[in-house]
Enzyme design. Structure first.
Site, PDB file in Angstrom:
ATOM      1  N   HIS A  78       0.847  -1.204   0.000  1.00  0.00           N
ATOM      2  CA  HIS A  78       0.000   0.000   0.000  1.00  0.00           C
ATOM      3  C   HIS A  78       0.873   1.241   0.000  1.00  0.00           C
ATOM      4  O   HIS A  78       2.020   1.226   0.423  1.00  0.00           O
ATOM      5  CB  HIS A  78      -0.964   0.006   1.190  1.00  0.00           C
ATOM      6  CG  HIS A  78      -0.329  -0.208   2.529  1.00  0.00           C
ATOM      7  ND1 HIS A  78       0.094  -1.451   2.976  1.00  0.00           N
ATOM      8  CD2 HIS A  78      -0.040   0.645   3.529  1.00  0.00           C
ATOM      9  CE1 HIS A  78       0.596  -1.324   4.195  1.00  0.00           C
ATOM     10  NE2 HIS A  78       0.543  -0.074   4.553  1.00  0.00           N
ATOM     11  N   PRO A 298       2.349   0.868  19.476  1.00  0.00           N
ATOM     12  CA  PRO A 298       2.161   0.339  18.107  1.00  0.00           C
ATOM     13  C   PRO A 298       1.626   1.378  17.112  1.00  0.00           C
ATOM     14  O   PRO A 298       1.547   1.123  15.926  1.00  0.00           O
ATOM     15  CB  PRO A 298       1.150  -0.787  18.303  1.00  0.00           C
ATOM     16  CG  PRO A 298       0.448  -0.460  19.567  1.00  0.00           C
ATOM     17  CD  PRO A 298       1.434   0.263  20.422  1.00  0.00           C
ATOM     18  N   LYS A 302       6.267   0.650  14.420  1.00  0.00           N
ATOM     19  CA  LYS A 302       7.734   0.665  14.362  1.00  0.00           C
ATOM     20  C   LYS A 302       8.396  -0.533  15.045  1.00  0.00           C
ATOM     21  O   LYS A 302       9.584  -0.776  14.836  1.00  0.00           O
ATOM     22  CB  LYS A 302       8.253   1.948  15.039  1.00  0.00           C
ATOM     23  CG  LYS A 302       8.001   3.204  14.213  1.00  0.00           C
ATOM     24  CD  LYS A 302       8.739   3.159  12.889  1.00  0.00           C
ATOM     25  CE  LYS A 302       8.441   4.368  12.028  1.00  0.00           C
ATOM     26  NZ  LYS A 302       9.014   4.211  10.686  1.00  0.00           N
ATOM     27  N   TYR A 390       7.617   7.972   8.754  1.00  0.00           N
ATOM     28  CA  TYR A 390       6.769   6.781   8.861  1.00  0.00           C
ATOM     29  C   TYR A 390       7.377   5.641   8.038  1.00  0.00           C
ATOM     30  O   TYR A 390       7.359   4.477   8.448  1.00  0.00           O
ATOM     31  CB  TYR A 390       5.360   7.108   8.354  1.00  0.00           C
ATOM     32  CG  TYR A 390       4.331   6.024   8.615  1.00  0.00           C
ATOM     33  CD1 TYR A 390       3.917   5.179   7.587  1.00  0.00           C
ATOM     34  CD2 TYR A 390       3.783   5.831   9.883  1.00  0.00           C
ATOM     35  CE1 TYR A 390       2.985   4.173   7.823  1.00  0.00           C
ATOM     36  CE2 TYR A 390       2.838   4.834  10.118  1.00  0.00           C
ATOM     37  CZ  TYR A 390       2.446   4.010   9.081  1.00  0.00           C
ATOM     38  OH  TYR A 390       1.523   3.002   9.307  1.00  0.00           O
TER      39      TYR A 390
HETATM   40  C1  PHB Z   1      -1.687  -4.067  12.509  1.00  0.00           C
HETATM   41  O1  PHB Z   1      -1.830  -4.882  13.462  1.00  0.00           O
HETATM   42  O2  PHB Z   1      -1.952  -4.363  11.322  1.00  0.00           O
HETATM   43  C2  PHB Z   1      -1.170  -2.668  12.810  1.00  0.00           C
HETATM   44  C3  PHB Z   1      -0.795  -2.352  14.113  1.00  0.00           C
HETATM   45  C4  PHB Z   1      -0.290  -1.095  14.381  1.00  0.00           C
HETATM   46  C5  PHB Z   1      -0.194  -0.149  13.352  1.00  0.00           C
HETATM   47  C6  PHB Z   1      -0.579  -0.473  12.050  1.00  0.00           C
HETATM   48  C7  PHB Z   1      -1.084  -1.746  11.778  1.00  0.00           C
HETATM   49  O3  PHB Z   1       0.313   1.083  13.633  1.00  0.00           O
END
Ligand code: PHB
Ligand code: APR
Length: 397
Positions: A78, A298, A302, A390
């Site tokens: 993506h 989360p 990262k 990011y």
């Molecule tokens: C995910 O579990 O897909 C996930 C978790 C934290 C994020 C983005 C995606 O910042």
């Protein structure tokens, strides 16, 4: 193999999660032998459900290491992640436009499974259910790791120890308090996450709403991952699926909420959020990598990417030492890894503050955060700065 219970290797790796397994594989590719000591059973390690939003640098590293095929088959490519702000137009953190490469969503479990597969293929030494791991002589020239397996005590002599045993591991605790500095922020909320066998919304979307943060993500075309901000002491028993779906939809703009396909959760859990960094990431012949040295909320996705970047720096350092007698990267490992760690800790802290509702957020704070989002929407410079952080800056040479 020396005595019946005495083994020797070049690098003893404590922990068979993503960091330990990837390090073992990369060292193998560099002709360096290692032994991985993992406390849990393999089934236990592979039951862990964790995020996997991979930075372009992580994607390239996994491909170059020959463990990216499954990611390329199953991963979701993506152009970036969306921020859906209450009463505002959604905003795309367009990493593709600003950094030239996309992100890839690919569950951490799948990466761990692939790493176990290739280590088995290459006859890598991984000791599961290694109990009571103890590190000795880490500041001397002949470090040793002692552990118990099937009731027998074994000793692993080595040249270096890689502490890849996560936040609750033994390695960091072997560094005396006088030699270690830790930095921590505990956030006043958690994430209630579910997995459902439903078609995902299709993108990674962070939602900021007065009721709280929410996140829509995915694992594959029939496996959705969702989270909502919840109280620190929230009880799963208070969150039946129906209540979760109703709260989740309220936190997204209607045009997104209407696309959320609900269904029974196949996994549901609450995770606390914390920022944590331990400095330095080296003590004598012990080198820390991954969650053993740092934890990020989360929000910035990262955690896994930092484990991968630590391992990139550490394998490069160890191979330079063993193959060329060059210790420059060993000497600079901690400082170099920590520059990237603190960059990711800062971004994750900033995104967490921006996107979550804190108990002490007053009207002034709410306006400041909305203004920050409006600035992101209005400024290509702000968008580029966020996108490159990011996506992750290039690894240091
Ligand atoms: C995910 O579990 O897909 C996930 C978790 C934290 C994020 C983005 C995606 O910042
Ligand atoms: N002895 C041996 N193994 C241990 C010990 C110990 N004393 N303590 C912990 N372990 C093992 C754990 O069982 C786990 O399998 O070390 C491994 C550490 O793996 P992770 O916690 O997954 O940490 P890491 O490999 O650094 O991966 C970081 O995991 O938590 C997520 O968000 C984080 O995605 C990131 C990734």
């Amino acid at each position: 193999m020396q005595g019946a219970q005495e083994q020797r290797t070049q690098v003893a790796i404590i922990g068979g999660g993503p960091a330990g397994l990837l390090l073992s594989h990369l060292l193998h590719l560099g002709g360096i032998d290692s032994v991985v000591l993992e406390r849990q059973s393999r089934a236990h390690v592979l039951k862990r459900i964790r995020a996997g939003v991979l930075e372009p640098g992580s994607v390239k590293l996994l491909r170059d290491a020959g463990v990216g095929q499954r990611m390329d088959r199953e991963g979701h490519v993506h152009d970036g992640s969306w921020i859906a702000w209450q009463d505002r137009e959604p905003f795309l953190i367009n990493t593709k436009a600003h950094c030239g490469k996309p992100m890839v969503s690919h569950g951490q479990t799948a990466i761990t499974e692939e790493l176990y597969r290739v280590r088995e293929r290459d006859a890598g030494l991984i000791v599961d259910e290694a109990e009571n791991v103890r590190l000795d002589d880490i500041t001397g020239g002949a470090p040793k790791v002692t552990y118990e397996k099937d009731g027998a005590t074994r000793t692993l002599a080595c040249d270096f120890i890689a502490g890849c045993d996560g936040f609750h591991g033994v390695s960091r605790r072997c560094i005396p308090a006088r030699a270690l500095r830790t930095f921590e922020r505990a956030y006043p909320f958690g994430w209630l996450g579910i997995m459902s066998e439903t078609p995902p919304v299709g993108e990674v979307i962070y939602a900021r709403h007065e009721r709280g943060f929410a996140l829509a993500s995915l694992r594959n075309p029939m496996l959705s991952r969702y989270y909502i901000q919840c109280d620190v002491g929230a009880d799963l028993m208070d969150w039946p699926d129906d209540r979760f779906w109703e709260e989740l939809k309220q936190r997204f703009p209607p045009e997104i909420a209407d696309k959320i396909v609900t269904g029974p959760s196949i996994e549901k859990s609450i995770a606390p959020l914390r920022s944590f960094v331990a400095e330095p990431m080296r003590y004598g012949r012990l080198f820390l990598a991954g969650d053993a040295a740092h934890i990020v909320p989360p929000t910035g996705a990262k955690g896994l990417n930092l484990a991968i970047s630590d391992v990139f720096y550490l394998q490069r350092a160890l191979i330079a030492h063993f193959r060329h007698g060059d210790d420059r990267y060993l000497e600079s490992y901690s400082d170099m890894a920590l520059r990237r760690v603190w960059g990711a800790v800062r971004l994750s802290w900033w995104l967490t503050k921006l996107l979550h509702v804190f108990p002490d957020d007053d009207e002034f704070e709410m306006r400041i955060k909305t203004s920050e989002f409006d600035y992101l929407h209005a400024s290509p410079n702000a968008q580029a700065a966020l996108a490159e952080q990011y996506a992750g800056l290039p690894f240091e040479e």
